[in-house]
Enzyme design. Structure first.
Site, PDB file in Angstrom:
ATOM      1  N   TYR A   1       6.822   2.121   8.199  1.00 55.84           N
ATOM      2  CA  TYR A   1       6.718   2.671   6.849  1.00 55.84           C
ATOM      3  C   TYR A   1       8.073   3.157   6.352  1.00 55.84           C
ATOM      4  O   TYR A   1       8.512   2.799   5.250  1.00 55.84           O
ATOM      5  CB  TYR A   1       5.706   3.818   6.842  1.00 55.84           C
ATOM      6  CG  TYR A   1       5.703   4.626   5.560  1.00 55.84           C
ATOM      7  CD1 TYR A   1       5.278   4.072   4.360  1.00 55.84           C
ATOM      8  CD2 TYR A   1       6.126   5.952   5.554  1.00 55.84           C
ATOM      9  CE1 TYR A   1       5.282   4.813   3.177  1.00 55.84           C
ATOM     10  CE2 TYR A   1       6.119   6.704   4.387  1.00 55.84           C
ATOM     11  CZ  TYR A   1       5.704   6.133   3.201  1.00 55.84           C
ATOM     12  OH  TYR A   1       5.715   6.866   2.048  1.00 55.84           O
TER      13      TYR A   1
ATOM     14  N   ALA B   1       2.956   1.847  -3.760  1.00 57.57           N
ATOM     15  CA  ALA B   1       3.523   1.855  -2.409  1.00 57.57           C
ATOM     16  C   ALA B   1       2.451   1.582  -1.374  1.00 57.57           C
ATOM     17  O   ALA B   1       1.262   1.840  -1.599  1.00 57.57           O
ATOM     18  CB  ALA B   1       4.182   3.201  -2.107  1.00 57.57           C
TER      19      ALA B   1
END
Length: 293
Positions: free
Chosen positions: A125, A60
């Site tokens: 994000y 990620a």
């Protein structure tokens, strides 16, 4: 089981590799240097060659503030990567387990967030992670999306516990935010939960796919979390004196990306379906010397 791990050098990925290293499972562990998950052809080739039973995506883009200006890369890693992995999993009839985040929520709800609550991310994000969730769910029938929060552990250099332990010996007091609430989550507990889920799906035939929340209890603020860290450090003779924790508001500690005021995730569903209990983050602080290595 044949298990493919992406993001093997991250906090959760390192623990997955460690926990699976002395088992009978066949493991293919990759990091960004050995497998670029944003490259669709590379992902499909790797998955078709290895033909895993389970893909665990622990890769990620997690630099929350940096993502506000690094939008393209954040979405490439957090949306396109999971999409390609899910497509490849579907192609070889594998299960995909994908890690997501509390940032998919606005963070303004009273009480805890359930899996069924409306998502409304307010950061790049969070938006990129939600986009990844949607792609995984759309591209692979056999999927588990595991949302977590406030991750910490021995591996890596950037987590709250390590930061507090680094600052504590040189500060008589620290200003820490006290109006954001969440559940600190030990990275090794996340890895253990993912392995248990994979085992139940592949070996026991559990087919309860979908979204699950997994994080720590009890819920605390960052200031309360810091206070416990310092208490534990003193008990383990890692601190001669405990710095004062001065509680401040979010407004007094401005960041480029807005943090959720409420990151409390309800974990009842994962307990009911898989028998997995919430992370005991206080127990994970009983060996703080490992965090200083």
């Amino acid at each position: 089981m044949k298990i493919m791990i992406t993001g093997s050098n991250g906090q959760v990925g390192c623990n997955l590799v460690r926990l699976l290293s002395n088992t009978e499972h066949d493991v293919f562990a990759s990091d960004r240097y050995t497998l670029d998950i944003t490259d669709a052809r590379q992902v499909m080739a790797a998955v078709r060659d290895y033909r895993p039973d389970v893909i665990i995506n622990a890769a990620a883009y997690t630099a929350v503030d940096k993502a506000e200006n690094d939008i393209e890369l954040a979405f490439a890693i957090n949306r396109e990567g999971p999409k390609f992995l899910a497509q490849a999993a579907q192609d070889v009839n594998a299960v995909i387990l994908h890690i997501s985040t509390d940032y998919v929520f606005a963070g303004n709800k009273e009480g805890t967030y359930f899996e069924s609550d409306e998502t409304d991310p307010h950061t790049v994000y969070g938006k990129s992670k939600l986009a990844g969730e949607l792609e995984v769910a759309a591209k692979c029938d056999k999927h588990i999306i595991l949302r977590t929060a406030w991750v910490f552990g021995e591996y890596g250099s950037n987590n709250f516990v390590k930061t507090m332990l680094r600052l504590a010996p040189t500060k008589s007091s620290l200003r820490v935010v006290d109006d954001q609430f969440g559940g600190p989550t030990y990275a090794a507990d996340i890895a253990t939960a993912l392995i248990e889920i994979a085992t139940q799906i592949i070996e026991q035939g559990n087919r309860d796919f979908g979204i699950y929340h997994f994080s720590g209890l009890p819920h605390v603020t960052w200031a309360q979390f810091a206070d416990v860290i310092f208490d534990k450090a003193q008990e383990q003779f890692l601190l001669l004196s405990k710095p004062d924790v001065n509680a401040i508001t979010t407004d007094e500690y401005p960041t480029h990306a807005k943090r959720p005021a409420n990151s409390r995730l309800d974990t009842q569903k994962i307990t009911q379906v898989f028998g997995i209990q919430a992370s005991d983050w206080q127990a994970a602080l009983c060996h703080l010397n490992d965090y200083l290595v």
